[in-house]
Motif scaffolding. Structure first.
Motif, mmCIF file in Angstrom:
data_model
loop_
_atom_site.group_PDB
_atom_site.id
_atom_site.type_symbol
_atom_site.label_atom_id
_atom_site.label_comp_id
_atom_site.label_asym_id
_atom_site.label_seq_id
_atom_site.Cartn_x
_atom_site.Cartn_y
_atom_site.Cartn_z
ATOM 1 N N GLU A 118 1.001 -1.226 0.017
ATOM 2 C CA GLU A 118 -0.047 0.065 0.025
ATOM 3 C C GLU A 118 0.995 1.407 -0.227
ATOM 4 O OE1 GLU A 118 -2.853 0.264 2.976
ATOM 5 O OE2 GLU A 118 -3.839 -1.707 2.499
ATOM 6 N N CYS A 119 0.691 2.066 -0.863
ATOM 7 C CA CYS A 119 1.465 3.508 -1.052
ATOM 8 C C CYS A 119 0.247 4.474 -1.203
ATOM 9 C CB CYS A 119 2.157 3.503 -2.179
ATOM 10 S SG CYS A 119 3.512 2.119 -2.157
ATOM 11 N N GLY A 125 2.676 18.078 -1.741
ATOM 12 C CA GLY A 125 2.296 17.811 -0.410
ATOM 13 C C GLY A 125 0.831 17.380 -0.624
ATOM 14 N N GLU A 126 0.024 17.134 -1.738
ATOM 15 C CA GLU A 126 -1.251 16.917 -1.703
ATOM 16 C C GLU A 126 -1.479 15.434 -2.329
ATOM 17 O OE1 GLU A 126 -3.781 20.933 -2.466
ATOM 18 O OE2 GLU A 126 -2.854 20.002 -4.198
ATOM 19 N N VAL A 127 -2.157 14.615 -1.564
ATOM 20 C CA VAL A 127 -2.431 13.365 -1.988
ATOM 21 C C VAL A 127 -2.961 13.294 -3.455
ATOM 22 C CG1 VAL A 127 -3.612 11.134 -1.666
ATOM 23 C CG2 VAL A 127 -2.726 12.711 0.217
ATOM 24 N N ILE A 128 -2.405 12.537 -4.313
ATOM 25 C CA ILE A 128 -3.067 12.436 -5.733
ATOM 26 C C ILE A 128 -3.605 11.115 -5.906
ATOM 27 C CG2 ILE A 128 -0.756 11.836 -6.843
ATOM 28 C CD1 ILE A 128 -3.227 14.315 -8.629
ATOM 29 N N CYS A 129 -3.091 9.962 -5.258
ATOM 30 C CA CYS A 129 -3.445 8.581 -5.704
ATOM 31 C C CYS A 129 -3.049 7.880 -4.361
ATOM 32 C CB CYS A 129 -2.494 8.349 -7.104
ATOM 33 S SG CYS A 129 -2.541 6.654 -7.440
ATOM 34 N N PRO A 191 -16.653 10.926 -6.857
ATOM 35 C CA PRO A 191 -16.398 10.147 -7.812
ATOM 36 C C PRO A 191 -15.061 9.501 -7.623
ATOM 37 C CG PRO A 191 -17.040 12.126 -8.605
ATOM 38 C CD PRO A 191 -17.087 12.216 -7.221
ATOM 39 N N LYS A 192 -14.916 8.133 -8.009
ATOM 40 C CA LYS A 192 -13.622 7.248 -7.727
ATOM 41 C C LYS A 192 -13.125 6.898 -9.060
ATOM 42 C CE LYS A 192 -12.345 2.843 -5.772
ATOM 43 N NZ LYS A 192 -12.715 1.814 -4.947
ATOM 44 N N ILE A 193 -11.750 7.224 -9.475
ATOM 45 C CA ILE A 193 -11.213 6.913 -10.902
ATOM 46 C C ILE A 193 -10.272 5.940 -10.214
ATOM 47 C CG2 ILE A 193 -10.086 7.734 -12.820
ATOM 48 C CD1 ILE A 193 -11.256 10.505 -12.307
ATOM 49 N N THR A 194 -10.192 4.810 -10.911
ATOM 50 C CA THR A 194 -9.350 3.711 -10.681
ATOM 51 C C THR A 194 -8.668 3.158 -12.044
ATOM 52 O OG1 THR A 194 -10.343 3.034 -8.304
ATOM 53 C CG2 THR A 194 -8.941 1.731 -9.266
ATOM 54 N N GLY A 208 1.944 -9.462 -11.460
ATOM 55 C CA GLY A 208 1.465 -8.668 -10.499
ATOM 56 C C GLY A 208 0.287 -7.765 -10.986
ATOM 57 N N LEU A 209 -0.342 -7.334 -9.972
ATOM 58 C CA LEU A 209 -1.596 -6.359 -9.991
ATOM 59 C C LEU A 209 -1.428 -5.047 -9.310
ATOM 60 C CD1 LEU A 209 -4.555 -6.029 -10.866
ATOM 61 C CD2 LEU A 209 -5.117 -7.524 -9.042
ATOM 62 N N THR A 210 -1.704 -3.990 -9.936
ATOM 63 C CA THR A 210 -1.732 -2.845 -9.115
ATOM 64 C C THR A 210 -3.000 -2.143 -9.458
ATOM 65 O OG1 THR A 210 0.768 -2.347 -9.274
ATOM 66 C CG2 THR A 210 -0.721 -0.485 -9.100
ATOM 67 N N GLU A 211 -3.654 -1.658 -8.288
ATOM 68 C CA GLU A 211 -4.852 -0.880 -8.340
ATOM 69 C C GLU A 211 -4.468 0.715 -8.047
ATOM 70 O OE1 GLU A 211 -8.017 -0.354 -5.174
ATOM 71 O OE2 GLU A 211 -8.547 -2.076 -6.374
ATOM 72 N N LEU A 212 -4.746 1.833 -8.856
ATOM 73 C CA LEU A 212 -4.367 3.145 -8.632
ATOM 74 C C LEU A 212 -5.762 3.846 -8.468
ATOM 75 C CD1 LEU A 212 -1.724 3.160 -10.949
ATOM 76 C CD2 LEU A 212 -1.269 3.144 -8.822
ATOM 77 N N THR A 213 -6.058 4.442 -7.299
ATOM 78 C CA THR A 213 -7.148 5.378 -7.340
ATOM 79 C C THR A 213 -6.709 6.668 -7.043
ATOM 80 O OG1 THR A 213 -8.317 3.265 -6.123
ATOM 81 C CG2 THR A 213 -9.233 5.731 -5.653
ATOM 82 N N TYR A 214 -7.218 7.600 -8.038
ATOM 83 C CA TYR A 214 -6.804 8.967 -8.103
ATOM 84 C C TYR A 214 -7.850 9.785 -7.738
ATOM 85 C CZ TYR A 214 -2.844 7.706 -11.184
ATOM 86 O OH TYR A 214 -1.753 7.245 -11.496
ATOM 87 N N HIS A 215 -7.410 11.156 -7.245
ATOM 88 C CA HIS A 215 -8.071 12.533 -6.781
ATOM 89 C C HIS A 215 -8.742 12.939 -8.067
ATOM 90 C CE1 HIS A 215 -9.262 15.915 -5.050
ATOM 91 N NE2 HIS A 215 -8.807 15.726 -3.705
#
Length: 228
Positions: A118-119, A125-129, A191-194, A208-215
């Motif tokens: 988890e990352c 300084g703002e969360v993007i993902c 809204p959730k963009i993944t 491997g598998l990566t799930e990226l959830t964006y602001h």
């Protein structure tokens, strides 16, 4: 020629299910030259329908998920402003058993283990993902926090001598959970963009598998394609 072979791969009851005949057999079946078959196979490979392994054969490649598949020969994913400072914070790195969905996508058995990561990604300084990644421990035998702060794919290619890693990318739009909203600084059910990315070894075994959830307010996406 490519369309004729594609029809036999993609129809409801495919004629070519797992593997295509050798080039010589295709030449005889369709009564065309070797160069025509080779060019047709190149078209099908670019479309993501087949892959070829030298000395082994021509295999039918089907996406793990039947919806939301981005059929782009190339894609580039960019955050707002490429020149800003980017920071990645590793929140969790453990070895564990995969859940059912992950086991299915990575073709794992009940006894297999994965690295779960988890990352949180920041820009200025703002969360993007929010990132959640799963790596088959049979193929990625070692990870630590230092490695996760860089490009894991680049590390894997260098450490194991792979020339390339293949990707399948899926885009999903949904709503944020309460926890996701808190991390991103948004409201629950915003809204959730993944993006879900499946990584394949050169022989197309899933690694491997990566799930990226964006602001959604801080992100923009660029898909680069090649017209043919």
């Amino acid at each position: 020629m490519a369309e004729a072979i594609e029809m036999k791969i993609t129809k409801k009851e495919p004629y070519y299910k797992g593997k295509l005949p050798v080039v010589e057999t295709l030449m005889a079946t369709y009564e065309v030259s070797k160069s025509t078959i080779i060019k047709s196979l190149a078209i099908l490979e670019e479309k993501g329908l087949i892959y070829q392994i030298r000395g082994s054969g021509i295999y039918v490649r089907k996406p793990k998920r039947q919806s939301g598949y981005l059929k782009y020969p190339q894609h580039v994913l960019n955050e707002i402003n490429r020149n800003t400072d980017k920071v990645l914070e590793t929140v969790k790195l453990t070895i564990q058993k995969p859940n059912r969905e992950t086991a299915n996508l990575l073709e794992l058995s009940d006894t297999d283990e994965i690295y779960y990561l988890e990352c949180i990604h920041f820009i200025e300084g703002e969360v993007i993902c929010i990132e959640k990644s799963y790596y088959n421990k049979k193929h990625v035998t070692y990870l630590n926090h230092e490695i996760t702060r860089g490009s894991i794919i680049d590390y894997i290619k260098k450490a194991y001598g792979y020339q390339s890693i293949h990707l399948e990318t899926y885009l999903n739009v949904d709503v944020l959970s309460n926890l996701e909203a808190k991390i991103l600084g948004l409201n629950e059910k915003d809204p959730k963009i993944t993006f879900n990315v499946i990584y394949y070894l050169p022989n197309y075994n899933p690694m491997g598998l990566t799930e990226l959830t964006y602001h959604y307010k801080r992100s923009t996406f660029h898909f680069q394609t090649t017209s043919s």
